[in-house]
Design a protein around this motif. Structure first.
Motif, PDB file in Angstrom:
ATOM      1  N   LEU A  15      -3.054  -6.194   5.675  1.00  0.00           N
ATOM      2  CA  LEU A  15      -3.621  -5.287   4.678  1.00  0.00           C
ATOM      3  C   LEU A  15      -4.792  -5.935   3.946  1.00  0.00           C
ATOM      4  CD1 LEU A  15      -0.390  -3.748   3.094  1.00  0.00           C
ATOM      5  CD2 LEU A  15      -1.953  -2.666   4.720  1.00  0.00           C
ATOM      6  N   ARG A  50      -8.706  -4.591   3.990  1.00  0.00           N
ATOM      7  CA  ARG A  50      -9.518  -4.293   2.808  1.00  0.00           C
ATOM      8  C   ARG A  50     -10.836  -5.055   2.854  1.00  0.00           C
ATOM      9  NH1 ARG A  50      -4.207  -4.069   0.356  1.00  0.00           N
ATOM     10  NH2 ARG A  50      -4.238  -6.307  -0.067  1.00  0.00           N
ATOM     11  N   SER A  97       0.822  -1.210   0.000  1.00  0.00           N
ATOM     12  CA  SER A  97       0.000   0.000   0.000  1.00  0.00           C
ATOM     13  C   SER A  97       0.854   1.259   0.000  1.00  0.00           C
ATOM     14  CB  SER A  97      -0.943   0.009   1.214  1.00  0.00           C
ATOM     15  OG  SER A  97      -0.208   0.128   2.413  1.00  0.00           O
ATOM     16  N   SER A 141      -1.843   5.809   7.316  1.00  0.00           N
ATOM     17  CA  SER A 141      -0.659   6.142   6.524  1.00  0.00           C
ATOM     18  C   SER A 141       0.613   6.141   7.355  1.00  0.00           C
ATOM     19  CB  SER A 141      -0.828   7.526   5.892  1.00  0.00           C
ATOM     20  OG  SER A 141      -0.832   8.529   6.892  1.00  0.00           O
TER      21      SER A 141
END
Length: 391
Positions: free
Chosen positions: A109, A113, A83, A359
């Protein structure tokens, strides 16, 4: 709006209602991917197998765990996940190597999702009553339903990556087999029931694990490991109760006032223990209803991703822009981490614009000078976090 309400039993029931039926569906493996990483040896203090950071954390926060109980990493790695977020991890030479933290991150990850795309979960969250929302707000660290589940997925990844430091003890198991053995031996459940949350996250960041496995057969903790975990957890609960007792008796504060006044002593983790009834031994709120299903899908997804991930050691390092006011903290992984990093920066009179968990980005208004920026980074690193400048 109903004020937050502390009730661990009720919070467990709310979470159980959110995850059924079929929350954790197994994602597909996806496209093949090559993930480069850099690796550096971990340097211990003279005459010890622990680094300075590991020793200080052991002495301050892991009593009465003896140093000999702790297994530590031999290497620290950095990489950028699929990502685009920089990550850090550890492995121990002779074990399964850097594939474990890297594939665990990719598994996390993939399941994130899956959570984000679950329309039925969105509908169940929308149907929560004000009282149920108040219970989650008052009892959990991360408060928001989807964020609670998201952090639970990350905790499963931490469990897999951290216990891989012990994989050299089981040379009969490959990466897929080791993950399955963790699940079958009940290690995911053991972490949820016997560890306390901050211990798992903080020791993982430092590349250490305070447990040992028994010999051949299923992966189980030794009796000594279980005893050390119990005593560390009891010590943490006792510390939290002592702060609360002083606040509510000597200072004459209400519980709410005490939590506010003694925020540093009763951080987002210990606060939950401070409000426990006497002689209560807590475990993860999701342990009974969620962890078994999560462990199954995590291990299955991890196995699928092993088939499509290739890793490659690289000599390229991450550049550090000495003037940037935005930087990355790759091992920031929950609201507790978020609050800790914000508090460190604000204690240095810095204005914090953003501490984003997804992030891993932190942004301040102005460091005022390169020297002040270095001091801020050093303070964050003293907490066991990695800082990558020039985000």
């Amino acid at each position: 709006m109903i004020p937050p309400r502390y009730d661990r039993t009720a919070a467990s029931a709310v979470l159980a209602g959110l995850v059924h039926p079929g929350l954790f569906t197994t994602p597909t493996g996806g496209e093949r991917r090559l993930i480069p990483y850099t690796s550096n040896g971990v340097i211990a203090e003279a005459g010890s197998h622990l680094t300075l950071s590991q020793r200080l954390y052991l002495e301050k926060f892991m009593r009465p765990c003896p140093p000999g109980q702790v297994t530590v990493a031999t290497h620290r790695i950095t990489w950028t996940d699929s990502s685009g977020v920089p990550c850090t991890g550890h492995y121990r030479q002779g074990g399964l190597g850097p594939i474990m933290p890297i594939a665990a991150r990719e598994t996390t990850l993939a399941l994130w999702r899956s959570l984000g795309a679950d329309v039925e979960l969105t509908a169940r969250i929308a149907r929560l009553t004000p009282d149920e929302q108040a219970v989650l707000a008052g009892t959990t660290t991360d408060q928001e339903p989807r964020e609670i589940l998201r952090i639970g997925v990350e905790a499963a990844g931490r469990t897999l990556a951290q216990h891989a430091l012990l994989s050299a003890d089981r040379p009969d198991l490959d990466a897929r087999g080791f993950a399955g053995a963790l699940r079958d031996g009940g290690i995911f459940l053991a972490v949820a029931g016997q560890w306390y949350w901050e211990l798992q996250a903080s020791t993982l960041r430092r590349g250490m694990i305070p447990v040992r496995f028994t010999g051949d057969g299923p992966l189980r903790y030794t009796a000594g490991s279980v005893d050390v975990l119990r005593r560390m957890k009891d010590a943490t609960i006792a510390d939290a109760h002592a702060v609360m007792l002083k606040a509510t008796t000597v200072d004459g504060l209400t519980e709410e006032e005490a939590v506010h006044k003694y925020h540093d002593e009763l951080d987002l983790i210990s606060r939950q223990y401070a409000l426990l009834a006497p002689d209560t031994r807590p475990h993860c709120l999701a342990r009974t209803a969620i962890v078994p299903a999560l462990a199954d899908v995590y291990v299955e997804t991890f196995g699928r991703l092993l088939d499509v991930i290739t890793i490659e050691e690289s000599a390229q390092a991450v550049a550090d822009d000495g003037d940037a006011t935005s930087f990355l903290v790759p091992d920031m992984n929950c609201r507790h981490c978020q609050g800790t990093i914000r508090a460190v920066l604000e204690a240095m009179d810095l204005t914090v614009h953003e501490v984003d968990l997804v992030s891993k980005r932190v942004t301040v208004a102005d460091f005022r000078s390169p020297r002040n920026r270095r001091r801020a980074f050093e303070a964050i690193r003293d907490g066991g976090y990695t800082v990558i400048g020039g985000a």
